[in-house]
Design a protein around this motif. Structure first.
Motif, PDB file in Angstrom:
ATOM      1  N   ARG A  29       0.824  -1.207   0.000  1.00  0.00           N
ATOM      2  CA  ARG A  29       0.000   0.000   0.000  1.00  0.00           C
ATOM      3  C   ARG A  29       0.864   1.266   0.000  1.00  0.00           C
ATOM      4  O   ARG A  29       0.447   2.318  -0.486  1.00  0.00           O
ATOM      5  CB  ARG A  29      -0.914  -0.042   1.226  1.00  0.00           C
ATOM      6  N   VAL A  31       3.328   1.985  -1.809  1.00  0.00           N
ATOM      7  CA  VAL A  31       3.620   2.405  -3.183  1.00  0.00           C
ATOM      8  C   VAL A  31       2.610   3.462  -3.613  1.00  0.00           C
ATOM      9  O   VAL A  31       2.962   4.432  -4.277  1.00  0.00           O
ATOM     10  CB  VAL A  31       3.606   1.203  -4.151  1.00  0.00           C
ATOM     11  N   PHE A  32       1.358   3.289  -3.194  1.00  0.00           N
ATOM     12  CA  PHE A  32       0.298   4.195  -3.622  1.00  0.00           C
ATOM     13  C   PHE A  32       0.011   5.288  -2.599  1.00  0.00           C
ATOM     14  O   PHE A  32      -0.109   6.450  -2.964  1.00  0.00           O
ATOM     15  CB  PHE A  32      -0.969   3.386  -3.931  1.00  0.00           C
ATOM     16  N   ASP A  33      -0.080   4.929  -1.300  1.00  0.00           N
ATOM     17  CA  ASP A  33      -0.395   5.916  -0.278  1.00  0.00           C
ATOM     18  C   ASP A  33       0.725   6.933  -0.091  1.00  0.00           C
ATOM     19  O   ASP A  33       0.469   8.113   0.125  1.00  0.00           O
ATOM     20  CB  ASP A  33      -0.675   5.237   1.070  1.00  0.00           C
ATOM     21  N   GLU A  34       1.963   6.470  -0.137  1.00  0.00           N
ATOM     22  CA  GLU A  34       3.118   7.344   0.105  1.00  0.00           C
ATOM     23  C   GLU A  34       3.851   7.718  -1.180  1.00  0.00           C
ATOM     24  O   GLU A  34       4.860   8.409  -1.141  1.00  0.00           O
ATOM     25  CB  GLU A  34       4.089   6.667   1.078  1.00  0.00           C
ATOM     26  N   LYS A  35       3.375   7.205  -2.309  1.00  0.00           N
ATOM     27  CA  LYS A  35       4.008   7.474  -3.617  1.00  0.00           C
ATOM     28  C   LYS A  35       5.487   7.090  -3.627  1.00  0.00           C
ATOM     29  O   LYS A  35       6.340   7.809  -4.127  1.00  0.00           O
ATOM     30  CB  LYS A  35       3.852   8.959  -4.007  1.00  0.00           C
ATOM     31  N   THR A  58       8.246  -1.432  -0.960  1.00  0.00           N
ATOM     32  CA  THR A  58       9.063  -0.218  -1.028  1.00  0.00           C
ATOM     33  C   THR A  58      10.372  -0.371  -0.256  1.00  0.00           C
ATOM     34  O   THR A  58      11.316   0.361  -0.504  1.00  0.00           O
ATOM     35  CB  THR A  58       8.317   0.984  -0.426  1.00  0.00           C
ATOM     36  N   MET A  76      -2.875  -5.873  -7.615  1.00  0.00           N
ATOM     37  CA  MET A  76      -2.708  -4.880  -8.665  1.00  0.00           C
ATOM     38  C   MET A  76      -2.276  -5.588  -9.954  1.00  0.00           C
ATOM     39  O   MET A  76      -1.403  -6.459  -9.907  1.00  0.00           O
ATOM     40  CB  MET A  76      -1.628  -3.893  -8.224  1.00  0.00           C
ATOM     41  N   ARG A  80      -0.242  -2.760 -14.917  1.00  0.00           N
ATOM     42  CA  ARG A  80      -0.317  -1.402 -14.327  1.00  0.00           C
ATOM     43  C   ARG A  80       0.988  -1.045 -13.637  1.00  0.00           C
ATOM     44  O   ARG A  80       1.462   0.094 -13.738  1.00  0.00           O
ATOM     45  CB  ARG A  80      -1.483  -1.354 -13.333  1.00  0.00           C
ATOM     46  N   MET A  81       1.600  -2.003 -12.940  1.00  0.00           N
ATOM     47  CA  MET A  81       2.859  -1.743 -12.254  1.00  0.00           C
ATOM     48  C   MET A  81       3.975  -1.437 -13.257  1.00  0.00           C
ATOM     49  O   MET A  81       4.809  -0.567 -13.024  1.00  0.00           O
ATOM     50  CB  MET A  81       3.245  -2.932 -11.367  1.00  0.00           C
ATOM     51  N   LEU A  84       3.573   2.081 -14.395  1.00  0.00           N
ATOM     52  CA  LEU A  84       4.064   3.027 -13.392  1.00  0.00           C
ATOM     53  C   LEU A  84       5.588   3.048 -13.308  1.00  0.00           C
ATOM     54  O   LEU A  84       6.173   4.083 -13.017  1.00  0.00           O
ATOM     55  CB  LEU A  84       3.491   2.676 -12.006  1.00  0.00           C
TER      56      LEU A  84
END
Length: 140
Positions: A29, A31-35, A58, A76, A80-81, A84
């Motif tokens: 999470r 990867v997406f919440d904290e970029k 991460t 996911m 998509r990964m 990104l």
């Protein structure tokens, strides 16, 4: 997975020739919440038909974070990964047992040979009680 011997290197084909199934990876999470970028990943044996077996992190996940996989790991699509982070494109074709990492100061991904991929937790009850094995039709 063993590290290849100098006299018998594994070829890319040896490393990527498994049957490909699934399309999902479990991704932290963070990867997406904290970029944050993916900096550690491994491929385990897929757990279901949609699963590729890839687990992506991460590197900032705590033990407590990792204990709650249901909440903190998101299914996911691998596609998509790769969109990104195009550096994942070649790596996601590798077989189960493969581990990769990239440190913040490194220029690219490095293969890891000394990480033990965690096995799924399965609860098993062990007993010597013969009665516990009788089918319900046999009665007590």
């Amino acid at each position: 997975m063993r590290k290849p011997e100098a006299d018998q290197p594994l070829t890319s084909e040896d490393e990527t020739n498994q049957t490909k199934n699934g399309f999902l990876a479990l991704v932290s999470r963070l990867v997406f919440d904290e970029k944050l970028p993916v900096r550690f990943m491994y491929k385990t044996v897929p757990e279901h038909l949609n699963d590729t077996g890839w687990r992506m992190y991460t590197g900032y996940e705590t033990d407590e974070f990792l204990e709650n996989e249901q909440l903190n790991m998101l299914p996911m699509p691998v596609e998509r990964m790769v969109q990104l982070d195009p550096s994942l494109t070649e790596l996601v074709s590798y077989n189960a047992g493969t581990v990769w990492e990239r440190t913040p100061e490194s220029e690219g991904w490095e293969r890891v040979y000394d990480f033990k991929i965690p096995a799924p937790k399965v609860e098993v009850e062990i007993t010597n009680d013969v009665e516990a094995f009788k089918s319900p039709r046999e009665g007590s």
